[in-house]
Design an enzyme around this catalytic site. Structure first.
Site, PDB file in Angstrom:
ATOM      1  CD  GLU A 121       6.530  -0.131  -3.155  1.00 15.82           C
ATOM      2  OE1 GLU A 121       5.553   0.663  -3.436  1.00 15.82           O
ATOM      3  OE2 GLU A 121       6.358  -0.639  -2.337  1.00 15.82           O
ATOM      4  CD  GLU A 168       2.198  -3.108  -4.992  1.00 13.70           C
ATOM      5  OE1 GLU A 168       1.475  -2.033  -4.375  1.00 13.70           O
ATOM      6  OE2 GLU A 168       3.104  -3.497  -4.740  1.00 13.70           O
TER       7      GLU A 168
END
Length: 1005
Positions: A438, A509
């Protein structure tokens, strides 16, 4: 203390450090470790609120009024500084590369003895957050950063024979902090091992091992760096059982062929031992022979399409922070093996260097992630993402790639990549290298990916944030080998896999495990097994993060999360999101994962008339008979009456058919009784993680179930009505039912004068929001579902054959909200005292889906014993029920409670045909079709308003909820909305359930 400001200079990341190398601990010729351990409880330490308060004498080892602490440790856990949990927001002003002026720091001093200076001494620090300055015997020896990486210094010239002193100043913040914005508690200190390596002047520094399996298995060994000149060097190769296979001299490189090689996989973690031997030193490295490749958008290991059944794992412990020992990691790894987990993403940084040998040994596939996360950049004012969706493979971002495009930080990113890849390059467990987490994308990341492929063009590179593209820039994705997404909905997964995928899909994820969940694992696994291009995923996440804060007076552990320490910013309980509790007790979600990921799956063959079972081996390399047996157990009326073993040997990814008649089961009985078979997958041999007899998982086949009907004959009921016509009483034998005609409910039930209800019966549509409800719960509250009101429009009473019928036509709404359910409730009081409640309703389809639909009773506190026929023994919901099976279970109200750190909906059981709840004298028996029940000492209101489980105060009642339907759980706390088929979205609502209120000596049949 006046310091050179290396800590906010991205051009100076390290001073005095050695070139990064592969991790190993060298041995003497006699096989003894060359490590001198500096860990211990004798470190002097002092905490300062900023660097300006640190005395200059620290460098000389002078530290007045110092405490004595253990190292490694997180000093926050020891009581210094404060705790702070933040997910998205970096807890300092966003002003790179500058650190706050008030920059807290910890000063460390240790003395140790050196017996001789005949060899070289290398000081290693495996993890320091966030950066540190180093002095040895008063001389500046270096500076380094990157919290989760090893820094190695040649300190020989600073040492002396006798007593030596190391002084270290650790700063909480530095320019590297902007790249360490991971979702975790923010801690500081020397949190990993610190040690000296005593090495000869001439030694091998670095080497690389690459393996091949065709045309013959081989180990390619390359010596990449020497210190000095090593004149005589040889290798020895030992088989996994310790047999010496080959030995030969080597200078710079060697190819070692291995006949009949045993290949490394997570299922067969065979390790050879390679020894590099010089006159003065031995280096020992475990070698797994394996090859990774991608062909036609499919990921292969050793030529086989593999599946990641993975989890994201942080270093996290409530008692030690992110200071983790081998023993603590082994607890995690053994738990994972017990629950059929085969892969780990090292979210979001490299682990301790010794950890990878354990991953090799125990058999785990790794996404090895670099210590890079700049998540805060997506949340800058006037920044963010503009078109986030799962149909486009490029998402426009105004600021997410800010640091990835700034040339000032190219060196920072490349350094962090190098420190991840080079150190772990010789470990077979590493299947993919991840550029970080991220952080957006840009030229700095492109150069990092190119660097990895320059090291080895066969390395597989993963990076989810490569989907983000900055304005006026076009991403170069040529070095990104897989398409990675987070929380991609199941239907979007299928869309990608069905439409000519160009790269393997990895969900780095997915299926967020926060609180009571996840509720969509089975749906994802069905797609994992269906599509070769879907390589699998990594559940977010392994463990709840929390800080242990002692025990209550009752002995319950207190675990705290974000906001409990008065910090700002914080992300609340978003860290309580694991498959295990902070103390590693499994959540029921982990049990769900285990059975969803079971190595054998049974389905019924619908294409043949004769009952036939299809057993599929979901393992990638092992034949089923290599590791397990399939045991069947036949149950009649919930008692095991027969068992046997199925003769089988199923190849990986293959299936066999078994005809039920060939198993010679007992025939269906003439009596009405539940009958079913459970197939268990039992381990046949003991290994380093699991004993023989361990159950990998199970499947169930239900032959028949029996509906229970309590209604029967008896003396005709007596109807009494109060003078004001508000109260209606129906008397049936020993039972008495009191109705409130104005509210359309039963206010009390008595048997022989014994009152069952402490409060009136309620129509119930509300549940305490689970974590995975909370994105949607505000819609529920806006609709008034948490504050239901009812209005009776018509009431009718009629004596019928065998029962008395009380009918209410009513509306269900809320204060300031129009009615959202038009409802007819029929109460049938049978002449034998049994009560049937039938609710037939129509939900306004302009309103949200319902949390549940049923009734709620408030019983005396001593109603504690519970028996049920339904999906158990674990809590079960329509989309979270694979760890349980249909059966008969005896339990208590206390045991039914699942004690989540953040109180929420818990402990329900679906698929029930019968429930009883009892005190010492009386019972309520309940029968229906596929009911959901919940019995608890806590009401939904108590659960919802309580922040921590240790603050829960029991209701004065036992609260019993019986539902015909309940909304699923899903994983939307950090993922997609609940899958449509699990939503309570039908507009037609129907509830039909029988209740029998009795003394315990009466028959329950």
């Amino acid at each position: 203390m006046k310091l050179d400001k290396y800590y906010e200079n991205p051009d100076i990341l390290h001073i005095g450090t050695e070139k990064v190398r592969a991790y190993y601990i060298p041995l003497t010729p006699e096989g003894e470790s060359r490590l001198i351990d500096l860990n211990g409880s004798d470190w002097r330490f002092k905490w300062f609120h900023n660097i300006f308060d640190v005395p200059t004498e620290l460098k000389d080892g002078i530290l007045e009024d110092a405490d004595t602490i253990s190292v490694p440790s997180c000093v926050n856990i020891l009581g210094y500084d404060r705790h702070q949990y933040s997910n998205l927001e970096i807890p300092i002003p966003f002003d790179p590369p500058y650190a706050p002026i008030e920059n807290p720091c910890g000063a460390y001093v240790k003395t140790f003895e050196i017996d001789d200076l005949n060899e070289l001494y290398y000081l290693n620090l495996d993890g320091v957050d966030s950066c540190f300055y180093l002095w040895v015997n008063g001389k500046f020896a270096g500076y380094s950063q990157v919290a989760h990486a090893t820094s190695e210094f040649n300190v020989t010239k600073f040492l002396k024979v006798g007593q030596n002193t190391i002084s270290i100043l650790v700063l909480k913040w530095c320019d590297g902090t902007y790249f360490e914005d991971q979702d975790k508690f923010r801690m500081t200190g020397i949190f990993r091992d610190i040690y000296l390596l005593k090495r000869p002047a001439n030694h091998v520094r670095d080497f690389y091992i690459k393996t091949a399996i065709a045309p013959v298995a081989a180990i390619d060994l390359t010596i990449q760096d020497y210190a000095g000149v090593v004149e005589e060097l040889k290798f020895e190769l030992y088989s996994p059982d310790g047999t010496l296979l080959k030995t030969d001299a080597i200078s710079d490189a060697a190819t070692i062929k291995v006949e009949d090689a045993l290949l490394w996989t997570a299922e067969t973690p065979y390790l050879y031992t390679l020894r590099l031997i010089s006159a003065e030193e031995i280096i020992e490295q475990k070698v797994g022979i394996r090859v990774i490749e991608i062909k036609d958008a499919v990921l292969y290991l050793n030529g086989q399409n593999i599946k990641f059944k993975g989890v994201n794992r942080h270093d996290s412990d409530p008692y030690t922070g992110f200071c983790i020992t081998k023993e603590q990691l082994l607890v995690d790894l053994k738990l994972m093996k017990e629950h059929n987990i085969n892969a780990i993403r090292t979210s979001h940084y490299p682990n301790s260097p010794w950890a990878y040998a354990l991953y090799d040994e125990y058999g785990f596939y790794l996404i090895a992630e670099a210590d890079i996360e700049t998540h805060n950049t997506v949340h800058l004012y006037n920044g963010g993402r503009t078109n986030y969706n799962y149909d486009d493979q490029i998402i426009k971002s105004k600021t997410f790639g800010l640091l990835c495009t700034d040339p000032s930080y190219e060196k920072t990113i490349l350094d962090r990549i190098e420190r991840c890849v080079v150190r772990e390059k010789n470990h077979p467990c590493v299947i993919m290298w991840s550029l970080g987490n991220e952080s957006g994308y840009g030229p700095n990341m492109e150069k990092a990916a190119a660097y990895i492929h320059e090291l080895d063009s066969d390395f597989v590179i993963h990076y989810e944030s490569s989907i983000y593209e900055m304005p006026d820039y076009t991403n170069d994705l040529s070095n990104i080998d897989v398409y990675s997404r987070m929380y991609m909905p199941v239907d979007k997964v299928e869309n990608y896999c069905k439409n000519n995928p160009q790269k393997p899909l990895v969900l780095c994820e997915y299926s967020c495990a926060m609180g009571n969940g996840p509720g969509d694992l089975e749906d994802y696994f069905e797609k994992i097994y269906e599509y070769p291009s879907f390589a699998g995923g990594f559940v977010w996440e392994w463990s709840d993060h929390a800080i242990y804060e002692g025990k209550t007076e009752q002995g319950k552990e207190k675990f705290l999360f974000g906001g409990d320490f008065g910090e700002f910013p914080h992300s609340g309980s978003f860290c309580i999101d694991g498959l295990v509790y902070p103390n590693r007790k499994p959540h029921t979600g982990l049990f769900e994962y285990k059975n969803v990921a079971r190595p054998i799956r049974m389905t019924q063959d619908a294409d043949v008339e004769e009952t036939t079972f299809i057993f599929t081996n979901t393992m990638d390399f092992l034949n089923s008979k290599d590791i397990l047996e399939i045991k069947w157990e036949l149950f009649l009326d919930h008692e095991k009456v027969q068992e046997g073993i199925i003769d089988q040997n199923i190849l990986p990814h293959e299936s066999i058919s078994v005809v039920a008649a060939d198993l010679n089961w007992k025939e269906k009985p003439l009596i009405a009784a539940d009958m079913y078979v459970i197939f268990k997958y039992i381990k046949t041999e003991t290994t380093n993680t699991l004993p023989a007899g361990f159950e990998f998982g199970f499947d169930q086949y239900i032959i028949q179930t029996v509906y229970r009907n309590f209604a029967g004959d008896g003396t005709q009921n007596i109807i009494e009505e109060s003078e004001d016509e508000k109260i209606l009483v129906v008397k049936s034998d020993a039972n008495e039912y009191v109705f409130d005609k104005l509210r359309g409910t039963i206010t009390n039930v008595t048997v022989d004068g014994k009152s069952f209800f402490e409060k009136p019966l309620e129509i119930n549509i509300w549940r305490a929001p689970a974590d995975n409800d909370k994105r949607f719960a505000q819609h529920w509250k806006t609709a008034g579902y948490d504050r239901v009101t009812t209005r009776v429009y018509e009431c009718a009473v009629e004596q019928k054959q065998g029962y008395t019928e009380v009918v209410f036509k009513m509306g269900v709404g809320a204060l300031a909200i129009q009615n959202f359910i038009a409802l007819e409730v029929r109460y049938l009081v049978h002449n034998n005292g049994v009560l049937t409640i039938i609710m037939d309703g129509e939900r306004d389809d302009g309103f949200p889906v319902l949390p549940r639909f049923g009734v709620r009773m408030f019983l005396a506190k001593n109603f504690e014993q519970v028996e049920y026929l339904g999906i158990g023994p674990h809590e079960s919901y329509i989309d979270k029920c694979r760890s349980s099976y249909y059966g008969k279970f005896d339990t208590t109200v206390t045991e039914l409670h699942e004690d989540y750190i953040v109180p929420q909906e818990n402990g329900s059981h679906c698929g029930c045909s019968y429930i009883s709840i009892s005190d010492q004298t009386y019972s309520i028996l309940i029968a229906g079709s596929s009911l959901v029940f919940n019995a608890s000492h806590y009401s939904a209101e108590i659960l919802e308003r309580t922040c921590h489980n240790f603050e829960l105060e029991e209701s004065p009642y036992t609260v019993l909820c019986i539902d015909s339907d309940m909304n699923g759980l899903g994983s939307s706390s950090c993922g997609p909305l609940l899958i449509e088929k699990y939503r309570l979205s039908n507009t037609r609502l129907y509830f039909n359930t029988q209740f029998k209120f009795i003394r315990n000596e009466e028959s329950s049949s």
